[in-house]
Scaffold this motif. Structure first.
Motif, PDB file in Angstrom:
ATOM      1  N   GLN A   1     -10.382  -7.383   8.411  1.00 28.36           N
ATOM      2  CA  GLN A   1      -9.340  -8.350   8.060  1.00 28.36           C
ATOM      3  C   GLN A   1      -8.214  -7.675   7.270  1.00 28.36           C
ATOM      4  O   GLN A   1      -7.025  -7.884   7.534  1.00 28.36           O
ATOM      5  CB  GLN A   1      -9.944  -9.472   7.217  1.00 28.36           C
ATOM      6  CG  GLN A   1     -10.865 -10.405   7.990  1.00 28.36           C
ATOM      7  CD  GLN A   1     -11.423 -11.483   7.092  1.00 28.36           C
ATOM      8  OE1 GLN A   1     -11.639 -11.268   5.896  1.00 28.36           O
ATOM      9  NE2 GLN A   1     -11.653 -12.658   7.642  1.00 28.36           N
ATOM     10  N   THR A   2      -8.616  -6.895   6.288  1.00 28.84           N
ATOM     11  CA  THR A   2      -7.621  -6.300   5.400  1.00 28.84           C
ATOM     12  C   THR A   2      -6.808  -5.225   6.095  1.00 28.84           C
ATOM     13  O   THR A   2      -5.611  -5.054   5.809  1.00 28.84           O
ATOM     14  CB  THR A   2      -8.306  -5.725   4.142  1.00 28.84           C
ATOM     15  OG1 THR A   2      -9.121  -6.748   3.554  1.00 28.84           O
ATOM     16  CG2 THR A   2      -7.277  -5.279   3.112  1.00 28.84           C
ATOM     17  N   MET A   3      -7.421  -4.500   7.034  1.00 29.35           N
ATOM     18  CA  MET A   3      -6.646  -3.540   7.827  1.00 29.35           C
ATOM     19  C   MET A   3      -5.571  -4.274   8.618  1.00 29.35           C
ATOM     20  O   MET A   3      -4.453  -3.779   8.802  1.00 29.35           O
ATOM     21  CB  MET A   3      -7.556  -2.770   8.776  1.00 29.35           C
ATOM     22  CG  MET A   3      -8.431  -1.709   8.113  1.00 29.35           C
ATOM     23  SD  MET A   3      -7.482  -0.435   7.215  1.00 29.35           S
ATOM     24  CE  MET A   3      -6.420   0.198   8.512  1.00 29.35           C
ATOM     25  N   GLY A   4      -5.877  -5.485   9.083  1.00 26.26           N
ATOM     26  CA  GLY A   4      -4.879  -6.286   9.783  1.00 26.26           C
ATOM     27  C   GLY A   4      -3.752  -6.700   8.857  1.00 26.26           C
ATOM     28  O   GLY A   4      -2.570  -6.688   9.245  1.00 26.26           O
ATOM     29  N   ASP A   5      -4.102  -7.045   7.615  1.00 28.30           N
ATOM     30  CA  ASP A   5      -3.073  -7.404   6.629  1.00 28.30           C
ATOM     31  C   ASP A   5      -2.185  -6.199   6.325  1.00 28.30           C
ATOM     32  O   ASP A   5      -0.968  -6.326   6.189  1.00 28.30           O
ATOM     33  CB  ASP A   5      -3.727  -7.890   5.335  1.00 28.30           C
ATOM     34  CG  ASP A   5      -4.403  -9.242   5.496  1.00 28.30           C
ATOM     35  OD1 ASP A   5      -3.907 -10.047   6.298  1.00 28.30           O
ATOM     36  OD2 ASP A   5      -5.421  -9.477   4.828  1.00 28.30           O
ATOM     37  N   LEU A   6      -2.818  -5.033   6.202  1.00 31.61           N
ATOM     38  CA  LEU A   6      -2.062  -3.807   5.934  1.00 31.61           C
ATOM     39  C   LEU A   6      -1.135  -3.485   7.106  1.00 31.61           C
ATOM     40  O   LEU A   6       0.009  -3.056   6.912  1.00 31.61           O
ATOM     41  CB  LEU A   6      -3.030  -2.646   5.684  1.00 31.61           C
ATOM     42  CG  LEU A   6      -2.411  -1.269   5.433  1.00 31.61           C
ATOM     43  CD1 LEU A   6      -1.437  -1.306   4.254  1.00 31.61           C
ATOM     44  CD2 LEU A   6      -3.519  -0.238   5.174  1.00 31.61           C
ATOM     45  N   ALA A   7      -1.626  -3.704   8.320  1.00 30.38           N
ATOM     46  CA  ALA A   7      -0.800  -3.467   9.503  1.00 30.38           C
ATOM     47  C   ALA A   7       0.441  -4.349   9.492  1.00 30.38           C
ATOM     48  O   ALA A   7       1.550  -3.894   9.785  1.00 30.38           O
ATOM     49  CB  ALA A   7      -1.616  -3.732  10.774  1.00 30.38           C
ATOM     50  N   LYS A   8       0.249  -5.609   9.138  1.00 30.71           N
ATOM     51  CA  LYS A   8       1.395  -6.521   9.097  1.00 30.71           C
ATOM     52  C   LYS A   8       2.385  -6.106   8.017  1.00 30.71           C
ATOM     53  O   LYS A   8       3.600  -6.126   8.226  1.00 30.71           O
ATOM     54  CB  LYS A   8       0.921  -7.949   8.842  1.00 30.71           C
ATOM     55  CG  LYS A   8       2.059  -8.962   8.806  1.00 30.71           C
ATOM     56  CD  LYS A   8       1.554 -10.385   8.612  1.00 30.71           C
ATOM     57  CE  LYS A   8       2.711 -11.367   8.583  1.00 30.71           C
ATOM     58  NZ  LYS A   8       2.236 -12.769   8.399  1.00 30.71           N
ATOM     59  N   ALA A   9       1.858  -5.727   6.855  1.00 31.65           N
ATOM     60  CA  ALA A   9       2.734  -5.304   5.755  1.00 31.65           C
ATOM     61  C   ALA A   9       3.539  -4.075   6.156  1.00 31.65           C
ATOM     62  O   ALA A   9       4.739  -3.969   5.861  1.00 31.65           O
ATOM     63  CB  ALA A   9       1.902  -5.016   4.506  1.00 31.65           C
ATOM     64  N   ALA A  10       2.891  -3.123   6.850  1.00 29.97           N
ATOM     65  CA  ALA A  10       3.595  -1.921   7.295  1.00 29.97           C
ATOM     66  C   ALA A  10       4.660  -2.268   8.333  1.00 29.97           C
ATOM     67  O   ALA A  10       5.766  -1.716   8.314  1.00 29.97           O
ATOM     68  CB  ALA A  10       2.593  -0.926   7.887  1.00 29.97           C
ATOM     69  N   ARG A  11       4.336  -3.208   9.218  1.00 30.38           N
ATOM     70  CA  ARG A  11       5.317  -3.608  10.228  1.00 30.38           C
ATOM     71  C   ARG A  11       6.539  -4.242   9.586  1.00 30.38           C
ATOM     72  O   ARG A  11       7.682  -3.943   9.943  1.00 30.38           O
ATOM     73  CB  ARG A  11       4.682  -4.588  11.212  1.00 30.38           C
ATOM     74  CG  ARG A  11       5.655  -5.163  12.246  1.00 30.38           C
ATOM     75  CD  ARG A  11       4.923  -5.944  13.321  1.00 30.38           C
ATOM     76  NE  ARG A  11       4.121  -7.024  12.785  1.00 30.38           N
ATOM     77  CZ  ARG A  11       4.610  -8.213  12.429  1.00 30.38           C
ATOM     78  NH1 ARG A  11       5.919  -8.452  12.523  1.00 30.38           N
ATOM     79  NH2 ARG A  11       3.807  -9.155  11.979  1.00 30.38           N
TER      80      ARG A  11
END
Length: 242
Positions: free
Chosen positions: A135-145
């Motif tokens: 889940q958190t890797m997905g949140d990090l991906a969105k933040a990076a995007r």
């Protein structure tokens, strides 16, 4: 004996206020939810229970975000992070960090959001908590995007997909697929990556639409553990599942 009995009664009362606050939040009654969470927090303060106080602060932060008071949400989650640390609960601290990262994303504080999610990822990885790591890797991906770091975003989404598939969570898999474009190429002037057609989807995307209902003004539907308040499970929550 009397003091212990009184403490036990107050703890029970605090848990009841917390559960009632969650129930109010899930039905969109945000004012009542706020009042109940504040009652719970005050009681845990009197009892000097740092762990439960951390959970209460995390829940108040989630509620503040839902009410649109993002600066208050930041204050609550930062307090929860400190209290979870004092209580020795690294998993709780990571959940609060994730929630803090989400608020910073809403505020447009991209560097702070990425930092919070990275710290949470480090803890979940160390604990081998695959569910919350995905889940958190997905949140990090969105933040990076959102920060324009498209290459990093794709790498994070791909790792998130790999992890959530290991956990067997089809709903989480669909969520990560939604964020991952079918083609990512950044132009010379740094414009966002192009999407060749619709985002990647699998049959589980239908499950997300059919099994969850977005109700404006209500507490998030429990399909992401770390986005909800604690009843006693993660959001990444403090009271219950994040």
């Amino acid at each position: 004996m009397g003091t212990a009995r009184d403490s036990g009664q107050r703890a029970l009362e605090a848990r009841s206020h917390n559960l009632l606050g969650m129930a109010y939040g899930q039905t969109g009654r945000m004012d009542e939810s706020l009042a109940e969470f504040r009652h719970a927090s005050e009681l845990w303060e009197v009892l000097d229970d740092r762990h439960q106080l951390a959970r209460a602060s995390n829940n108040l932060g989630i509620l503040a975000r839902l009410r649109g008071d993002l600066l208050e949400a930041v204050r609550c989650h930062e307090r929860a992070i400190r209290l979870f640390h004092e209580a020795g609960d690294d998993n709780g601290r990571a959940r609060a960090l994730t929630n803090l990262g989400v608020v910073h994303q809403r505020l447009g504080h991209h560097a702070e959001a990425i930092s919070a999610h990275e710290r949470a990822v480090e803890i979940f990885r160390a604990q081998d908590d695959q569910y919350r790591l995905g889940q958190t890797m997905g949140d990090l991906a969105k933040a990076a995007r959102l920060a324009g770091r498209y290459g990093e975003s794709i790498e994070c989404y791909e790792e998130s997909l790999r992890v959530v598939r290991l956990t067997g969570s089809r709903l989480n898999e669909a969520e990560q697929l939604w964020g991952l474009p079918t083609r990512c190429t950044t132009s010379a002037n740094g414009t966002p990556p192009a999407r060749a057609g619709a985002p990647l989807w699998t049959s589980c995307a239908t499950a997300v639409n059919s099994r969850t209902t977005k109700r404006k003004g209500c507490w998030p539907i429990p399909f992401r553990n770390h986005r909800q308040p604690y009843a006693g499970t993660s959001e990444r929550c403090a009271g219950s599942p994040r």
